[in-house]
Design a protein around this motif. Sequence first.
Motif, PDB file in Angstrom:
ATOM      1  N   SER A   3       0.854  -1.192   0.000  1.00 39.16           N
ATOM      2  CA  SER A   3       0.000   0.000   0.000  1.00 39.16           C
ATOM      3  C   SER A   3       0.879   1.227   0.000  1.00 39.16           C
ATOM      4  O   SER A   3       2.009   1.205   0.459  1.00 39.16           O
ATOM      5  CB  SER A   3      -0.917   0.007   1.223  1.00 39.16           C
ATOM      6  OG  SER A   3      -0.131   0.047   2.395  1.00 39.16           O
ATOM      7  N   SER A   4       0.328   2.325  -0.569  1.00 41.96           N
ATOM      8  CA  SER A   4       1.069   3.587  -0.641  1.00 41.96           C
ATOM      9  C   SER A   4       0.077   4.726  -0.513  1.00 41.96           C
ATOM     10  O   SER A   4      -0.961   4.724  -1.180  1.00 41.96           O
ATOM     11  CB  SER A   4       1.809   3.680  -1.980  1.00 41.96           C
ATOM     12  OG  SER A   4       2.461   4.916  -2.108  1.00 41.96           O
ATOM     13  N   SER A  60     -11.864   2.272  -6.083  1.00 38.71           N
ATOM     14  CA  SER A  60     -11.813   2.059  -7.525  1.00 38.71           C
ATOM     15  C   SER A  60     -10.752   1.005  -7.826  1.00 38.71           C
ATOM     16  O   SER A  60      -9.919   0.674  -6.964  1.00 38.71           O
ATOM     17  CB  SER A  60     -11.507   3.362  -8.273  1.00 38.71           C
ATOM     18  OG  SER A  60     -10.212   3.826  -7.943  1.00 38.71           O
ATOM     19  N   VAL A  61     -10.784   0.496  -9.056  1.00 33.59           N
ATOM     20  CA  VAL A  61      -9.811  -0.500  -9.481  1.00 33.59           C
ATOM     21  C   VAL A  61      -9.368  -0.162 -10.897  1.00 33.59           C
ATOM     22  O   VAL A  61     -10.143   0.354 -11.704  1.00 33.59           O
ATOM     23  CB  VAL A  61     -10.411  -1.928  -9.411  1.00 33.59           C
ATOM     24  CG1 VAL A  61     -11.494  -2.135 -10.458  1.00 33.59           C
ATOM     25  CG2 VAL A  61      -9.332  -2.997  -9.565  1.00 33.59           C
ATOM     26  N   VAL A 142      -5.086  -3.177  -9.486  1.00 36.41           N
ATOM     27  CA  VAL A 142      -4.693  -2.260  -8.413  1.00 36.41           C
ATOM     28  C   VAL A 142      -5.959  -1.694  -7.781  1.00 36.41           C
ATOM     29  O   VAL A 142      -6.808  -1.118  -8.476  1.00 36.41           O
ATOM     30  CB  VAL A 142      -3.811  -1.117  -8.945  1.00 36.41           C
ATOM     31  CG1 VAL A 142      -3.437  -0.175  -7.795  1.00 36.41           C
ATOM     32  CG2 VAL A 142      -2.565  -1.676  -9.627  1.00 36.41           C
ATOM     33  N   LEU A 143      -6.100  -1.875  -6.471  1.00 34.61           N
ATOM     34  CA  LEU A 143      -7.224  -1.310  -5.726  1.00 34.61           C
ATOM     35  C   LEU A 143      -6.801   0.038  -5.149  1.00 34.61           C
ATOM     36  O   LEU A 143      -5.765   0.136  -4.488  1.00 34.61           O
ATOM     37  CB  LEU A 143      -7.640  -2.256  -4.601  1.00 34.61           C
ATOM     38  CG  LEU A 143      -8.717  -1.731  -3.629  1.00 34.61           C
ATOM     39  CD1 LEU A 143     -10.048  -1.522  -4.332  1.00 34.61           C
ATOM     40  CD2 LEU A 143      -8.877  -2.696  -2.432  1.00 34.61           C
ATOM     41  N   THR A 144      -7.618   1.056  -5.375  1.00 39.61           N
ATOM     42  CA  THR A 144      -7.328   2.409  -4.873  1.00 39.61           C
ATOM     43  C   THR A 144      -8.424   2.811  -3.889  1.00 39.61           C
ATOM     44  O   THR A 144      -9.621   2.783  -4.232  1.00 39.61           O
ATOM     45  CB  THR A 144      -7.269   3.426  -6.024  1.00 39.61           C
ATOM     46  OG1 THR A 144      -6.275   3.003  -6.965  1.00 39.61           O
ATOM     47  CG2 THR A 144      -6.917   4.809  -5.500  1.00 39.61           C
ATOM     48  N   ILE A 145      -8.028   3.171  -2.670  1.00 40.63           N
ATOM     49  CA  ILE A 145      -8.960   3.659  -1.647  1.00 40.63           C
ATOM     50  C   ILE A 145      -8.642   5.125  -1.408  1.00 40.63           C
ATOM     51  O   ILE A 145      -7.513   5.477  -1.030  1.00 40.63           O
ATOM     52  CB  ILE A 145      -8.818   2.853  -0.333  1.00 40.63           C
ATOM     53  CG1 ILE A 145      -9.091   1.366  -0.593  1.00 40.63           C
ATOM     54  CG2 ILE A 145      -9.775   3.378   0.728  1.00 40.63           C
ATOM     55  CD1 ILE A 145      -8.856   0.479   0.623  1.00 40.63           C
ATOM     56  N   GLU A 154      -3.077   2.874  -2.646  1.00 40.01           N
ATOM     57  CA  GLU A 154      -3.089   1.869  -3.714  1.00 40.01           C
ATOM     58  C   GLU A 154      -2.597   0.536  -3.148  1.00 40.01           C
ATOM     59  O   GLU A 154      -1.548   0.474  -2.508  1.00 40.01           O
ATOM     60  CB  GLU A 154      -2.211   2.305  -4.884  1.00 40.01           C
ATOM     61  CG  GLU A 154      -2.781   3.510  -5.636  1.00 40.01           C
ATOM     62  CD  GLU A 154      -1.943   3.868  -6.861  1.00 40.01           C
ATOM     63  OE1 GLU A 154      -0.815   3.316  -6.999  1.00 40.01           O
ATOM     64  OE2 GLU A 154      -2.392   4.690  -7.678  1.00 40.01           O
ATOM     65  N   ILE A 155      -3.364  -0.486  -3.413  1.00 40.20           N
ATOM     66  CA  ILE A 155      -3.053  -1.817  -2.875  1.00 40.20           C
ATOM     67  C   ILE A 155      -2.868  -2.785  -4.048  1.00 40.20           C
ATOM     68  O   ILE A 155      -3.761  -2.916  -4.904  1.00 40.20           O
ATOM     69  CB  ILE A 155      -4.181  -2.307  -1.950  1.00 40.20           C
ATOM     70  CG1 ILE A 155      -4.353  -1.320  -0.784  1.00 40.20           C
ATOM     71  CG2 ILE A 155      -3.907  -3.717  -1.443  1.00 40.20           C
ATOM     72  CD1 ILE A 155      -5.545  -1.596   0.092  1.00 40.20           C
ATOM     73  N   ARG A 156      -1.701  -3.446  -4.089  1.00 36.96           N
ATOM     74  CA  ARG A 156      -1.351  -4.405  -5.138  1.00 36.96           C
ATOM     75  C   ARG A 156      -1.102  -5.773  -4.492  1.00 36.96           C
ATOM     76  O   ARG A 156      -0.371  -5.862  -3.498  1.00 36.96           O
ATOM     77  CB  ARG A 156      -0.114  -3.956  -5.910  1.00 36.96           C
ATOM     78  CG  ARG A 156      -0.316  -2.655  -6.679  1.00 36.96           C
ATOM     79  CD  ARG A 156       1.007  -2.135  -7.219  1.00 36.96           C
ATOM     80  NE  ARG A 156       0.836  -0.950  -8.055  1.00 36.96           N
ATOM     81  CZ  ARG A 156       0.754   0.289  -7.569  1.00 36.96           C
ATOM     82  NH1 ARG A 156       0.843   0.499  -6.245  1.00 36.96           N
ATOM     83  NH2 ARG A 156       0.597   1.311  -8.388  1.00 36.96           N
TER      84      ARG A 156
END
Length: 348
Positions: A3-4, A60-61, A142-145, A154-156
């Motif tokens: 995550s970042s 979002s993805v 990539v999942l973006t919260i 961003e979660i990869r």
Amino acid sequence: MSSSPTSTISANLTPEYDALWHKLHPLQHEMIITGVGRRVYPLLEYQCTGMNPDKMYTTSVHFEYVDDKKLRFCKGKYVESVSQEKKEAPRKVQHKSGAKLGSKWMASPVNFEDVRISNKKTREDDDSSIVHLHAQHRYLPVLTITEEGGSSYEIRIPHTIFITATLYHIDEVCKIKTESNEYAKSNREDRRRPRALESSATSPPTKKSRKETPAQKEAVPEASVPVVRNSIPNSTSIDPAILSTLPFPAAGLFTQAPTVMPAVQDVPPANPLNAFTAIPWLNPMNNPYLLAAMGLQFPTIPFPYLPSKPYSPLTPTSSISPDSQPTQSEDPVKTAVIDKVIKEEVDV
């Protein structure tokens, strides 16, 4: 998982789909794309943690390139080459729920089952949930919260990498997806068969289109009377009175008297000088107006000429012998004219 920027917010795949992604990853996971758009399977279903329950978030993805390689399946394996495709900014698909409190996002899984991937760029204009991807490339979801008024995370997940393809080349990947996906074609057919059997067993019998008459109900069943195809019926089972009314022979039984053929009429001999006389309606003796209307004239004198009355033998009525020829009296005027003409020719 990564995550970042660094924070306590994190997300993992739900156990059901995380096991499938792990199982497909070492097999060079292939993901089918079509022109219309194909759903991503296994699904991208996340379980989020670490959000502030009282703050609003959106999710979002999108899909990013893993490398700059294009893969071709050749001789049972993928061969890499340099990609010549134009790289564009990835399209982000927002979750259909929109903005919600952190407590709502963490209460249930976040499912992106509406996302479709297509190999046609123009399909992105038709539907906001369709993402254009190039075939034969590696991608990573990539999942973006995004926190409302704050930072984005961003979660990869590394084992969710897949290769886009228009058809399956690896049989094991196809088998795993077919067995686990309830919407796969083979699974749909397997589900239809039990439903069809259940519906046929529980459904009431179909109504007949017409009612049977009492005569039909009392009729002898067909199974009790042997039927032989292409056979002549027994003559004893047919009523002769019915056969007598038929205008044609029935089943080989002739009930009518044979038809008498008319006698052949003699055709008159043709006239050697007029062949048309052999045809009755062209015979000028029978129809003289026909040839006259056609402007044709044919001899009507029969050949050979035969007098209507035969000659009677000469009988001596005077002293003249029968062998002598009768003489005619000379015309004096005619004789004088002939003599004059002969004299003029001599003088000349």
